[in-house]
Write an enzyme that holds these catalytic residues in place. Structure first.
Site, PDB file in Angstrom:
ATOM      1  N   SER A 113      46.271  39.332  33.829  1.00 31.15           N
ATOM      2  CA  SER A 113      44.846  39.605  33.230  1.00 31.15           C
ATOM      3  C   SER A 113      43.891  38.629  33.443  1.00 31.15           C
ATOM      4  O   SER A 113      44.010  37.707  34.220  1.00 31.15           O
ATOM      5  CB  SER A 113      45.328  39.532  31.583  1.00 31.15           C
ATOM      6  OG  SER A 113      46.611  40.317  31.428  1.00 31.15           O
ATOM      7  N   HIS A 118      29.296  36.587  32.838  1.00 37.66           N
ATOM      8  CA  HIS A 118      28.044  36.705  33.620  1.00 37.66           C
ATOM      9  C   HIS A 118      26.961  36.678  32.774  1.00 37.66           C
ATOM     10  O   HIS A 118      26.745  37.364  31.695  1.00 37.66           O
ATOM     11  CB  HIS A 118      28.038  37.826  34.609  1.00 37.66           C
ATOM     12  CG  HIS A 118      29.312  38.055  35.340  1.00 37.66           C
ATOM     13  ND1 HIS A 118      29.561  37.462  36.321  1.00 37.66           N
ATOM     14  CD2 HIS A 118      30.208  39.046  35.200  1.00 37.66           C
ATOM     15  CE1 HIS A 118      30.900  37.766  36.959  1.00 37.66           C
ATOM     16  NE2 HIS A 118      31.106  38.857  36.324  1.00 37.66           N
ATOM     17  N   CYS A 141      47.094  42.363  30.117  1.00 39.06           N
ATOM     18  CA  CYS A 141      48.380  43.336  30.408  1.00 39.06           C
ATOM     19  C   CYS A 141      49.487  42.862  29.336  1.00 39.06           C
ATOM     20  O   CYS A 141      49.518  41.609  29.203  1.00 39.06           O
ATOM     21  CB  CYS A 141      48.708  43.579  31.503  1.00 39.06           C
ATOM     22  SG  CYS A 141      47.435  44.396  32.463  1.00 39.06           S
TER      23      CYS A 141
END
EC number: 4.1.1.50
Length: 268
Positions: A113, A118, A141
């Protein structure tokens, strides 16, 4: 919901994505540049890395790899690779200040995962409006749920507008071979928000239940002009300037909140 007895690994991918916006008014080019420098420093790569590492701790994930970078003239990125299993230190990639991988192992596991952020500072060329945006994605996951970090991230980023999307992809099988396309109850992201956050924001949902896609938009209810002025004293504004700036800010915030351009409206 009763805990599922699965056959093998939980193959569901759960992704929680944020767009957060901070709005400001600066009436000169120098002030706008100063604001962008200020907000860029407030959300630098080091601070964002600390926030994301805490996020890992909250959701119960183990950090495998961390990359962070500040950009010129502005902006920053942080990416963390995580897993739900205990860490084997011999297989962890450690990146030094020269961005060189110290360990010899290269991670290439599709069941891992990630958490990333950003930032995007920008300003309007004429009006004096400055907008800071940060995109955050927590994708996991297995049994790890990114929803556990929802309230922490909203509080840490203290934003004027927030858009959140949560989606569950893929399927997992139980011990009888039956597919399960989601493994928990949800009808809105708001189900997982604390009462104080709900009281702070105006919100609406756009959900596609059959696709396991949940979308919530949030707009801060409290509006105090002095909190949106950069290098400007609200007492120095004329009544006309006061009204104009409020309308300008309110228009900007409403456009982002609704995701479309609108005519100038007055703040009530």
């Amino acid at each position: 919901m009763q805990k599922l007895k699965l056959y093998g690994f939980n193959n569901l991918t759960k992704s929680l994505s944020f767009c957060i916006y901070d709005i400001c008014y600066a009436n000169t080019n120098d002030s706008r540049n100063s604001y962008i420098s200020y907000i860029d420093e407030q959300y630098n790569a080091i601070r964002l890395t600390k926030i994301l590492k805490k996020t890992c701790s909250i959701i119960g994930a183990n950090v495998l790899n961390v990359f962070h970078q500040d950009y010129e003239p502005q902006g920053a990125s942080v990416t963390i690779l995580v897993c739900e299993e205990p860490i084997n230190l011999e297989k962890v990639n450690i990146v030094n200040k020269s961005n060189k991988i110290i360990s010899s192992s290269v991670l290439a596991h599709l069941d891992k995962s990630h958490i990333c952020v950003h930032t995007y500072p920008e300003s309007h060329p004429q009006s004096g409006i400055c907008t800071f945006r940060a995109d955050i994605e927590v994708s996991t996951c297995g049994i790890i749920s990114p929803l556990n970090a929802l309230n922490y991230l909203i509080h840490q980023l203290e934003s004027d507008i927030v858009t959140i999307e949560y989606r569950v992809r893929g399927f997992t099988r139980d011990i009888h071979g039956i597919k399960h396309f989601i493994d928990h109850k949800i009808n809105s992201i708001q189900n997982f928000m604390s009462h104080d956050i709900k009281s702070m924001y105006e919100m609406f949902d756009v959900n596609i239940y059959q696709e396991n896609i949940f979308h919530t938009r949030m707009l801060l209810k409290e509006f105090n002009l002095k909190n949106y002025l950069f290098n400007i004293n609200v007492k120095d504004l004329s009544k006309k300037e006061h009204s104009y700036i409020i309308d300008l800010l309110w228009k900007e915030m409403r456009e982002i909140y609704h995701g479309k351009n609108i005519s100038m409206i007055k703040k009530i």
